[in-house]
Enzyme design. Sequence first.
Site, PDB file in Angstrom:
ATOM      1  N   LYS A  81      -9.193   9.590  -3.183  1.00 12.67           N
ATOM      2  CA  LYS A  81      -7.959   8.872  -2.454  1.00 12.67           C
ATOM      3  C   LYS A  81      -6.721   9.864  -2.640  1.00 12.67           C
ATOM      4  CE  LYS A  81      -5.469   4.542  -2.758  1.00 12.67           C
ATOM      5  NZ  LYS A  81      -5.401   3.313  -3.757  1.00 12.67           N
ATOM      6  N   SER A 156      -6.003  -0.886  -0.644  1.00 15.14           N
ATOM      7  CA  SER A 156      -5.597   0.448  -0.100  1.00 15.14           C
ATOM      8  C   SER A 156      -6.526   1.715  -0.230  1.00 15.14           C
ATOM      9  CB  SER A 156      -4.135   0.868  -0.925  1.00 15.14           C
ATOM     10  OG  SER A 156      -4.555   1.009  -2.204  1.00 15.14           O
ATOM     11  N   SER A 180      -7.153  -2.942  -4.961  1.00 17.50           N
ATOM     12  CA  SER A 180      -7.392  -1.840  -4.054  1.00 17.50           C
ATOM     13  C   SER A 180      -8.629  -0.963  -4.082  1.00 17.50           C
ATOM     14  CB  SER A 180      -6.503  -0.790  -3.934  1.00 17.50           C
ATOM     15  OG  SER A 180      -5.114  -1.159  -3.113  1.00 17.50           O
TER      16      SER A 180
END
Length: 487
Positions: A81, A156, A180
Amino acid sequence: MSATEFIRLTIHEAGRRMAAGQITSVELTEAVLDRIAATDGAVKAYLTVTPEQAMGQARAADERRAAGERGSLLGVPIALKDVLCTEGIPTTAGSRILEGFVPPYDATVVRRLKEGGAVIIGKTNTDEFAMGSSTENSAYFATRNPWDLGRVPGGSSGGSAAAVAADACVAALGSDTGGSVRQPAALCGVVGLKPTYGRVSRYGLIAFASSLDQVGVLTKDVTDAAVLLGAIAGSDPCDGTVTDLPVPDYAALLTADVKGVRIGVMQEAFVEGLQPEVEAAVWTAVDRLGELGAQVREVSLPHSDYALPAFYLIAPAEASANLARYDGVRYGHREEADSLDGMYKRTRGRGFGAEVKRRIMLGTHSLSAGYYDAYYLKAQKVRTLIKADFDAAFEEVDVILGPTTPTTAFGIGEKIDDPLQMYLSDVFTLSMNLAGICGLSVPCGFDQQGLPIGLQVTGPAFGEQRALRVAYAYEQAYDWRARRPDL
Ligand code: GLN
């Protein structure tokens, strides 16, 4: 092996084949890069792909293996990420304000992956500074759900979840401040684990809310979650919040035997707004665990209703402080102006997106004199009550089960203009971050539209092994992986 067989490999399967000399990391990495080239135009999971570096690491891994080295991640392509700092590779946190920022060092988790010989394949899309539940808040573009390109992958860590679901990496790292990792895992039909606060180093993780943030893993199955967690967990002199408790060999300790394991079903999750198919799938999974020998009962977490308001005071308060450092002086993007003050204002005004500004304003407000006691301090007291609910529940049961999300994946654009609806998407995951405990999401079926459903398995602080065991037992008996997104 066919290209399809290559890209579907899990960490443990790839490791076994590489150890047996059946495949090389170079072949596997090439197959994954080809898959990214074929699918990522549609899915848009990656902000940056690093093919040259990845091929170099793959060749190095094959040499290390030839020299006799072993290791669960040696030669395995992993995605990160884009909130994790990577030396020499742009790191944006999904924000314009970090455009052009190239970190001078690796996050501790990245360093550990590299030392273990993992191949870093690229950086995945994220809501700006990890604030969001759909990956639509990325300043660059929205990521799409591989199961239905008209829908969000969750967020996210939506880029990481979508990449794993699309077989565009073997596994990925994400971060979880309020859901997330678990929420996008549920919406994309993969496994997502958020470790206990203090289990994994946050050094080099771009901070959102420092008392809640934790790096987590997104994988194709439960065994891989155990393997990858084992690789990143453990103490770090660069992060004083990580405990020096020994890291168990999670993967070696996995057992499909749940006889006598005490499972609590979270009563408060079965409320209005829960999609009936999600409710049915969760109860079916609970019954099946009962058939496998677990003892099932209901548990109550009476302060659950207050998790969302408490989170949306505490997280923005911490974010408003953390994001003060983006002033155009030290990192990334700068807008020129006539005065220093003007430069700050213009840089922040143009560099941050709407959701990030909303959080900074909320956080600044709740921390300001006159409001601090009424909002921030009150939220901290509620946080203590939420933690006490879990402490009491874990006196009675070993793990707590419930839905990961109230609904399956929603449409792109559907909630973007309604922050409260978006926030509600994490209503079942926020309280674990407030309590600092661990949890994971494991696939438990599909709705009538063919969209994946996630079962949330929550464990107490440092109870990752228990959560993994229950999820593993379920997965061994009811594997949903035969069904794949049609890309
Ligand atoms: N969706 C929640 C938020 O927007 C949590 C995000 C996260 O875990 N990073 O704050």
